[in-house]
Design a protein around this motif. Structure first.
Motif, short mmCIF file in Angstrom:
data_model
loop_
_atom_site.label_atom_id
_atom_site.label_comp_id
_atom_site.label_asym_id
_atom_site.label_seq_id
_atom_site.Cartn_x
_atom_site.Cartn_y
_atom_site.Cartn_z
N SER A 165 -2.84 -6.18 -40.01
CA SER A 165 -2.79 -6.56 -41.42
C SER A 165 -3.03 -5.31 -42.27
N ALA A 166 -2.77 -5.44 -43.56
CA ALA A 166 -2.98 -4.31 -44.47
C ALA A 166 -4.44 -3.86 -44.44
N ALA A 167 -5.37 -4.81 -44.46
CA ALA A 167 -6.80 -4.46 -44.42
C ALA A 167 -7.15 -3.76 -43.11
N GLU A 168 -6.57 -4.21 -42.01
CA GLU A 168 -6.82 -3.58 -40.71
C GLU A 168 -6.27 -2.16 -40.66
N GLN A 169 -5.12 -1.94 -41.29
CA GLN A 169 -4.56 -0.60 -41.35
C GLN A 169 -5.45 0.33 -42.17
N ILE A 170 -6.01 -0.18 -43.26
CA ILE A 170 -6.92 0.63 -44.07
C ILE A 170 -8.17 0.96 -43.28
N LYS A 171 -8.71 -0.03 -42.57
CA LYS A 171 -9.89 0.21 -41.74
C LYS A 171 -9.60 1.24 -40.66
N LEU A 172 -8.43 1.17 -40.04
CA LEU A 172 -8.06 2.15 -39.01
C LEU A 172 -8.02 3.54 -39.62
N CYS A 173 -7.46 3.66 -40.82
CA CYS A 173 -7.42 4.95 -41.50
C CYS A 173 -8.82 5.50 -41.73
#
Length: 272
Positions: A165-173
């Motif tokens: 998800s978009a939030a998961e991608q931000i967290k990964l970053c």
């Protein structure tokens, strides 16, 4: 139809591993239509607005806002803008051994469209480099090579994590940059979100702002270094990219309740 084009055909150098042919921004209309067959060139084209059609190597694709389409060497392709909602797109055309290596090494074969992958900041930088009148061609190629590598890695990572998800991608970053200095404005630019929207999206998923999450996990990593290494306080501060040792100590105390040195002393037996 209006275009801003920076043309470098006349400056190509066969000795270089990469040549940039041209770059630009196209404000398309219903008559926009390009067809090519078997040319030895590559292109990244990012759709800022609008929609259209790409026919390439027997595939029919529909690039629209926030998509990237790829034109590969020796391909047969035709692309055109929709009549009612024409493209606004930013693009770069290039060729050479380095270009071929990037596509072969990092991108899956026969991949011509990457959905919902914002590379606008990278493409804007290529336009900025292209428009600078005080650079030699070799300097321009060096700087564009760096940006093209960044784009390819962005596309590669997006494809690998497209199920997040978009939030998961931000967290990964945030997680992969935990030891780095990370500006939230850069994170917003990478994902194409406003700061308010990014914060709202992240907080709704994780119950914490991205900044608070990033700082908290920096401190967790600092605790690990305090307990399991002999790095001094300043070395840990530098390693985790805090502005200075004082800011590191005050941030640590705000989250943990004691200073880094007190935390290390209270766990002295652990590091013995």
């Amino acid at each position: 139809m209006r275009e801003e084009i920076y043309n470098f055909w006349h400056r190509s150098d066969s000795k270089l591993p990469l040549n940039v042919v041209m770059s630009g921004i196209s404000y398309c209309d219903k008559n926009y239509r390009i067809e090519r067959h078997g040319e030895d060139m590559y292109s990244f084209e990012y759709i800022i607005e609008g929609s259209g059609v790409l026919e390439i190597n027997s595939q029919t694709l529909y690039p629209q806002k926030n998509d990237v389409y790829l034109l590969t060497a020796n391909s047969d392709h035709l692309y055109y803008s929709s009549e009612d909602h024409p493209w606004v797109k930013i693009w770069v055309v290039f060729y050479g051994d380095f270009a071929a290596y990037l596509f072969k090494r990092y991108l899956p074969a026969d991949t011509y469209l990457i959905k919902d992958c914002n590379i606008l900041s990278y493409m804007n930088e290529i336009i900025h480099i292209s428009s600078a009148g005080n650079k030699s061609y070799a300097e321009l190629i060096d700087e564009c090579s760096v940006m093209l590598l960044k784009i390819v890695l962005r596309l590669k990572n997006h494809l690998e994590h497209k199920m997040l998800s978009a939030a998961e991608q931000i967290k990964l970053c945030l997680d992969v940059n935990i030891e780095n200095k990370l500006d939230m404005n850069d994170v917003c630019a990478q994902f194409g979100y406003s700061k308010n929207y990014l914060i709202k999206l992240f907080r709704e998923t994780y119950g914490i702002t991205p900044y608070a999450y990033f700082r908290k996990h920096k401190i967790e990593l600092a605790k690990h270094y305090l307990l399991h290494t002999y790095l001094n306080i300043n070395e840990i501060s530098v390693k985790l990219n805090f502005a200075d040792q004082h800011y590191f100590s005050s941030s640590f105390r705000a989250i943990v309740g004691i200073s880094p040195s007190e935390y290390r002393k209270s766990h002295y037996r652990t590091i013995k």
